[in-house]
Scaffold this motif. Structure first.
Motif, PDB file in Angstrom:
ATOM      1  N   TYR A 196      27.697  -3.506 -32.067  1.00  0.00           N
ATOM      2  CA  TYR A 196      27.840  -4.061 -32.316  1.00  0.00           C
ATOM      3  C   TYR A 196      29.130  -4.692 -31.721  1.00  0.00           C
ATOM      4  O   TYR A 196      29.664  -5.594 -31.972  1.00  0.00           O
TER       5      TYR A 196
ATOM      6  N   THR B 277      30.155 -12.692 -27.805  1.00  0.00           N
ATOM      7  CA  THR B 277      30.453 -13.656 -28.348  1.00  0.00           C
ATOM      8  C   THR B 277      31.934 -14.104 -28.145  1.00  0.00           C
ATOM      9  O   THR B 277      32.333 -15.703 -27.992  1.00  0.00           O
TER      10      THR B 277
ATOM     11  N   GLN C  99      24.931 -15.522 -29.970  1.00  0.00           N
ATOM     12  CA  GLN C  99      25.421 -14.578 -31.438  1.00  0.00           C
ATOM     13  C   GLN C  99      24.725 -13.406 -31.559  1.00  0.00           C
ATOM     14  O   GLN C  99      23.599 -13.883 -30.530  1.00  0.00           O
ATOM     15  N   ILE C 100      25.377 -12.710 -32.641  1.00  0.00           N
ATOM     16  CA  ILE C 100      24.249 -11.528 -33.396  1.00  0.00           C
ATOM     17  C   ILE C 100      22.953 -11.891 -34.243  1.00  0.00           C
ATOM     18  O   ILE C 100      23.032 -12.675 -34.616  1.00  0.00           O
ATOM     19  N   PRO C 101      22.151 -11.559 -33.380  1.00  0.00           N
ATOM     20  CA  PRO C 101      20.946 -12.268 -34.316  1.00  0.00           C
ATOM     21  C   PRO C 101      21.029 -11.199 -35.461  1.00  0.00           C
ATOM     22  O   PRO C 101      21.362 -10.410 -35.559  1.00  0.00           O
ATOM     23  N   GLY C 102      20.213 -12.111 -36.806  1.00  0.00           N
ATOM     24  CA  GLY C 102      20.512 -11.356 -38.284  1.00  0.00           C
ATOM     25  C   GLY C 102      21.804 -12.185 -38.670  1.00  0.00           C
ATOM     26  O   GLY C 102      22.513 -12.720 -38.404  1.00  0.00           O
TER      27      GLY C 102
ATOM     28  N   ARG D 211      19.504  -5.123 -36.592  1.00  0.00           N
ATOM     29  CA  ARG D 211      19.989  -6.973 -35.659  1.00  0.00           C
ATOM     30  C   ARG D 211      20.141  -6.280 -34.275  1.00  0.00           C
ATOM     31  O   ARG D 211      20.974  -6.901 -33.422  1.00  0.00           O
TER      32      ARG D 211
ATOM     33  N   PRO E   9      19.794  -4.787 -30.419  1.00  0.00           N
ATOM     34  CA  PRO E   9      18.428  -4.551 -29.046  1.00  0.00           C
ATOM     35  C   PRO E   9      18.184  -3.434 -28.548  1.00  0.00           C
ATOM     36  O   PRO E   9      16.816  -2.826 -28.013  1.00  0.00           O
TER      37      PRO E   9
END
Length: 342
Positions: A253, A260, A275-278, A295, A297
Motif C-alpha cells: 500500500y 501514485t 492508481q491502486i485498484p479497488g 487490492r 498484487p
C-alpha cells in the motif's frame, strides 16, 4: 524490542492499542504510535483511513457517542486515565490542536487577540491587560506583521494563511509538549503552505515539542516529517524513518501511494496515472485477514485468513505484511523517492 524502542524514552505522545468506534463503525483498529520530543511524525493514508479519528481520539475532541479505548500518554501523563473534566482543564497545557479549517475553529464574534488571551487568563491567571499583551507577543512569535493591529481583528478579516498562523499561536501559547496538525495546510495555496511548514519547523526546534501531522500529501511529508506512519482501514500498516519509507517502502500500500505521487509529478501527458485498484473496505465491514488483500498484487491465501502483525524489518521500519516488498522492488523506489522530495 522493536525499531521504535531505540528512540528517546520520554515520549511527547504514546498511543497503545487505540480503538475508535462510532456505533457499528470501527474507524481506528488497534493503532499504536509514538512521537518523541522534537520529532515530527506524519500519519498518512487515503480519506477515511482513520487518521483524523486517531488524532481526535488522542485530543478527546470526539462526540460523546464515540467509543474510544486504549492508552494515550502525553509527556508521561496517562491521559486515558483522566476524567473528562480533568483532561479539559489540562488539555491546552498538554497538546495544541491545529485544525484544517481555521475559520470554523476560531470564534467568529471575538477578536483573535481575545481568543489567544483567554488561554492566559484561564490557565495562567493573568489580568485582561496582561493577557492581551501576551497575545500580541504570541502573534509576533508566529511571524505576523503588526501583531497589535491583527490582535484586534476578527477571523473573517484575515486571510487563510493569517488565520492558520493564529491557530498555531493558540496551539503553542502554553508551550505544550505535543502539537497535532490535522491537514493544516490543505486549504492553503502553495506559497503560504511552504511558509506554514517552515514556521512549524522553526517552532519545533525552538520548543522541542513533538508534532503529529495528519496528511495525505507526500510532499508535505518529505518537507516536515522525521518519521512516517501509514494507515489503512483503521490500522497502521507501516512506519519508520521518512528516508527509509520513501527509499524502500515495505508495504504494498505504501509503495502504491508513492507510485501514485510519482506518476502525478512525472507522468507523460495523455498517459493514465497509476492508481491502486479497488477501494478501501467500509468501516462497518467484518475484518478478517489483511484489509488490503483484495487490492494487493502480492496477496496470497494467508493474507485473506490472517491479519499480519506490525513487525520490524530492515532500515528501522515496521511493516504489517505477510509478503513485504523487497528493498529496491517498490517500482523504482529510489527514483520515486527523489521525485517526491523534489
Amino acid at each position: 524490542m522493536t525499531a521504535m524502542d531505540d528512540r528517546p524514552a520520554c515520549a511527547a505522545l504514546e498511543v497503545d492499542d487505540l480503538r475508535v468506534r462510532y456505533g457499528e463503525l470501527l474507524a481506528v483498529d488497534g493503532a499504536s504510535l509514538r512521537v518523541a520530543p522534537g520529532q515530527a511524525v506524519a500519519l498518512i493514508g487515503e480519506t477515511s483511513s482513520g487518521k483524523s479519528s486517531l488524532a481526535l481520539g488522542v485530543a478527546r475532541l470526539l462526540a460523546p457517542s464515540a467509543a474510544v479505548t486504549g492508552r494515550v500518554a502525553i509527556a508521561g501523563c496517562d491521559a486515558s486515565a483522566m476524567s473528562g473534566r480533568e483532561f479539559r482543564s489540562r488539555r491546552a497545557g498538554l497538546l495544541g490542536y491545529i485544525a484544517q479549517d481555521a475559520m470554523a475553529a476560531l470564534n467568529p464574534v471575538r477578536p483573535v487577540g481575545k481568543q489567544i488571551g483567554e488561554l492566559f487568563r484561564v490557565h495562567r491567571g493573568m489580568s485582561g491587560q496582561q493577557a492581551t499583551a501576551q497575545a500580541v507577543r504570541e502573534l509576533a512569535r508566529v511571524r505576523i506583521d503588526r501583531p497589535e493591529l491583527v490582535a484586534r481583528r476578527y477571523p473573517h478579516q484575515l486571510s487563510g494563511g493569517m488565520r492558520q498562523r493564529v491557530m498555531i499561536a493558540m496551539a503553542v501559547a502554553l508551550s505544550p509538549p505535543l502539537l497535532i496538525a490535522d491537514e493544516s495546510t490543505t486549504a492553503l495555496d502553495v506559497s503560504t503552505q511552504a511558509e506554514i511548514l517552515a514556521l512549524l519547523g522553526v517552532l519545533k526546534a525552538e520548543t522541542g515539542a513533538g508534532i503529529l501531522w495528519i496528511t495525505h500529501d507526500m510532499g508535505v511529508v518529505a518537507e516536515l516529517a522525521d518519521w512516517v506512519a501509514v494507515m489503512y482501514a483503521g490500522r497502521i500498516v507501516e512506519q519508520g524513518p521518512v528516508h527509509a519509507i520513501f527509499d524502500h517502502p515495505g508495504h504494498p500500500y505504501t509503495a502504491g501511494l508513492l507510485r501514485t505521487r510519482r506518476d502525478l509529478r512525472t507522468g507523460r501527458p495523455g498517459t493514465p496515472l497509476f492508481q491502486i485498484p479497488g477501494a478501501p473496505p467500509a468501516p462497518s465491514a467484518q475484518r478478517t485477514g489483511c484489509a488490503f488483500a483484495p487490492r494487493c498484487p502480492r496477496s496470497s491465501a494467508v493474507c485473506a485468513d490472517q491479519a499480519p502483525a506490525l513487525e520490524p524489518v530492515a532500515g528501522g521500519r515496521l511493516v504489517a505484511c505477510h509478503h513485504p516488498v523487497p528493498p529496491g522492488d517498490g517500482h523504482q523506489a529510489a527514483d520515486q523517492a527523489e521525485e517526491v522530495r523534489s
